[in-house]
Each structure stands twice: as C-alpha cells, then as structure tokens.
Design an enzyme around this catalytic site. Structure first.
Site, short mmCIF file in Angstrom:
data_model
loop_
_atom_site.label_atom_id
_atom_site.label_comp_id
_atom_site.label_asym_id
_atom_site.label_seq_id
_atom_site.Cartn_x
_atom_site.Cartn_y
_atom_site.Cartn_z
N LYS A 1 -46.35 -47.06 68.26
CA LYS A 1 -45.35 -46.02 68.53
C LYS A 1 -45.22 -45.15 67.29
O LYS A 1 -44.99 -45.66 66.18
CB LYS A 1 -44.01 -46.67 68.87
CG LYS A 1 -42.92 -45.68 69.21
CD LYS A 1 -41.66 -46.39 69.68
CE LYS A 1 -40.73 -46.74 68.56
NZ LYS A 1 -40.07 -45.60 67.90
N LYS B 1 -38.35 -38.39 71.60
CA LYS B 1 -37.09 -38.26 72.34
C LYS B 1 -36.72 -36.80 72.61
O LYS B 1 -35.69 -36.30 72.16
CB LYS B 1 -35.96 -38.97 71.58
CG LYS B 1 -36.20 -40.46 71.38
CD LYS B 1 -35.03 -41.16 70.74
CE LYS B 1 -35.26 -42.65 70.59
NZ LYS B 1 -36.31 -43.02 69.61
O1 C5P Z 1 -37.41 -51.79 63.37
P1 C5P Z 1 -37.06 -51.97 64.82
O2 C5P Z 1 -37.75 -53.17 65.46
O3 C5P Z 1 -35.57 -51.93 65.06
O4 C5P Z 1 -37.70 -50.68 65.53
C1 C5P Z 1 -37.34 -50.30 66.80
C2 C5P Z 1 -38.00 -49.01 67.11
O5 C5P Z 1 -37.66 -48.66 68.43
C3 C5P Z 1 -37.58 -47.83 66.22
O6 C5P Z 1 -38.75 -47.06 66.00
C4 C5P Z 1 -36.60 -47.06 67.06
O7 C5P Z 1 -36.69 -45.67 66.85
C5 C5P Z 1 -37.05 -47.39 68.47
N1 C5P Z 1 -36.03 -47.31 69.50
C6 C5P Z 1 -34.89 -48.08 69.51
N2 C5P Z 1 -33.97 -47.96 70.51
C7 C5P Z 1 -34.19 -47.12 71.52
C8 C5P Z 1 -35.35 -46.32 71.52
C9 C5P Z 1 -36.27 -46.46 70.49
O8 C5P Z 1 -34.70 -48.90 68.60
N3 C5P Z 1 -33.35 -47.06 72.53
#
Ligand code: C5P
Length: 243
Positions: free
Chosen positions: A44, A74
């Site tokens: 991602k 987004k």
């Molecule tokens: O570091 P972590 O495991 O928290 O990363 C989660 C990823 O998922 C980040 O890149 C964040 O932008 C993304 N994300 C999120 N919640 C959402 C959509 C995307 O944490 N609802």
C-alpha cells in the site's frame, strides 16, 4: 462469528497481507521492499509517499517487480474531480484505490474505475467513539460502517476499509458480495502504544470477516521485519488452509 465461507476463498493466500509503505522517502520504501523480498507481494502506498515525490515511479517499480499495489490516497473532492483522479489510475497495474465521501463521490469513482477496484473508507481505525462524537456522528460505529458499506456497493465500489471490529457485522449483513480490507492490526491491546484505537490481531481479523489485512508498523518497527512478515504470512496460511 467465524465468517470463512463461499466467495471469500478465491484470493491467493500470500496476497492477503498488504504491507503499508509509510515512508517519507521513496528510496526507503524501495529498500524496505527489497528487505522483505518474496515474503510480501502486495504493498500500500499512501499520502506520506505521495508527498515525498516519485510516487508513480515507485508504483511502476513495484509493478515491474510483480508486486500488487494499493493506492491509498483517500480521494475526497467534488465528483468530477474524483472521476478524473480515478481515471488517472487506470491501466497502471493498480489493484486497489481508496475513496472517501458521499454517494455521488463513490458513484463517480465506481463509474470510472476501469481495471482498478475501489475501496470506500468507512471510519478510520484511529477514531474511537469520542472522536466520532467530536465529528458530529451520533449513531454507533457499527451502524455508520454498515451504512457506508451498503452505499459503497450500490455506488459500484468493490469493497470497504473496515476495522476488524465492524467486519463481522458487514459479513453478516452483506455476505461475500463485498471486499473487506482491515487495517489497525495489532498483536495485543493497543491503547497505550500508538494512534490505532479499534484494533484486532491477525487471526481475529480473518475470523471476523476480513479478506485482506493492512499492516504497517508491526512489520516496519519489528527487530527483523522479514521475520515478522513471514510469521504473519504463516498465521494467514494456517487460517485459510484449515477450512
Ligand atoms: O502502521 P499501521 O499498521 O497502523 O498502518 C495502517 C495503515 O493503514 C496506514 O497506512 C493507514 O494510513 C492505513 N489506514 C488505516 N485506517 C483506515 C484506512 C487506512 O489505518 N481506515
């Protein structure tokens, strides 16, 4: 509720882990991908890398290495602008892109998606009840996420981003018609560790109905990231081969 079942089994097991490349420099992201090697096939790329420059070069670099790419920018703007943005992602080897917003915005994305699968953002996993109160949402989180999921499907989107906590209800209500991508994966209760508030662990995410999980810091900050990724892949593979 264990939501494994028809319609959820057609994804390659190794693609179910999506690693978030949250880096401020494209070069760091590339060397991290090299470090993880064949243990991860799906990445991602989000806002931080977009601001770093070289975003599309990185996308092409990943695609050239046979990696799948999730563009997590987004999109949230007037429908015509979202249409144009989504159109710009077509035919580049992008698997998923995220869109935020109301019905008209989701429909605009659904209409222009071409070969890209559109995921609607429901409620960020970093938000809890108090944060949603601050934003003026009176209804409970599950109801909000379900209503957004239903509207996303009606608008021609393919799936949603949902925390693992709301995923069981989505599966119960919408069955296998919708892709559920779950970020906010943590090995333990996370209240004092970082910004993610509505978290579940790897196995629980799939039990609850996720098709894919997105993992960033638990791999990036691990003493041995490749080992951490392999361990998560093993958990995923055990879960999906047991049925
Ligand atoms: O570091 P972590 O495991 O928290 O990363 C989660 C990823 O998922 C980040 O890149 C964040 O932008 C993304 N994300 C999120 N919640 C959402 C959509 C995307 O944490 N609802």
């Amino acid at each position: 509720m264990d939501s494994r079942g028809a319609g959820r089994c057609e994804i390659d097991v190794s693609d179910r882990l999506i690693v978030a490349l949250d880096f401020s420099r494209s070069g760091e992201a590339r060397s991290f991908v090299d470090t993880l090697g064949s243990s991860v096939g799906f990445y991602k790329i989000g806002l931080e890398l977009f601001m770093a420059g070289g975003y599309f070069e990185l996308l092409e670099w990943l695609v050239a290495r046979g990696k799948k790419v999730f563009v997590d920018l987004k999109f949230f703007d007037v429908p015509e602008t979202v249409k144009g943005a989504v159109r710009g992602l077509r035919n580049r080897g992008v698997t998923f892109a995220t869109v935020h917003g109301n019905q008209a915005i989701l429909e605009a994305a659904g209409k222009e998606k071409g070969d890209v699968k559109i995921l609607a953002v429901t409620a960020l996993t970093s938000l809890d009840r108090g944060d949603l109160d601050d934003l003026g949402f009176q209804c409970d989180i599950e109801r909000l996420v379900l209503s957004r999921a239903r509207r996303a499907l009606e608008a021609g989107c393919d799936g949603i981003i949902s925390s693992g906590l709301e995923a069981p209800m989505i599966r119960y209500e919408l069955g296998g018609k919708i892709l559920v991508v779950t970020p906010g994966i943590r090995p333990v209760d996370n209240t004092s560790i970082d910004d993610q508030k509505r978290t579940v662990d790897v196995a629980q995410a799939f039990v609850n109905g996720a098709d894919y999980i997105v993992v960033g810091r638990p791999i990036r900050n691990a003493p041995d990231p490749k080992k951490a990724a392999i361990s998560i892949q093993n958990t995923i593979s055990t879960f999906w081969t047991r049925q």
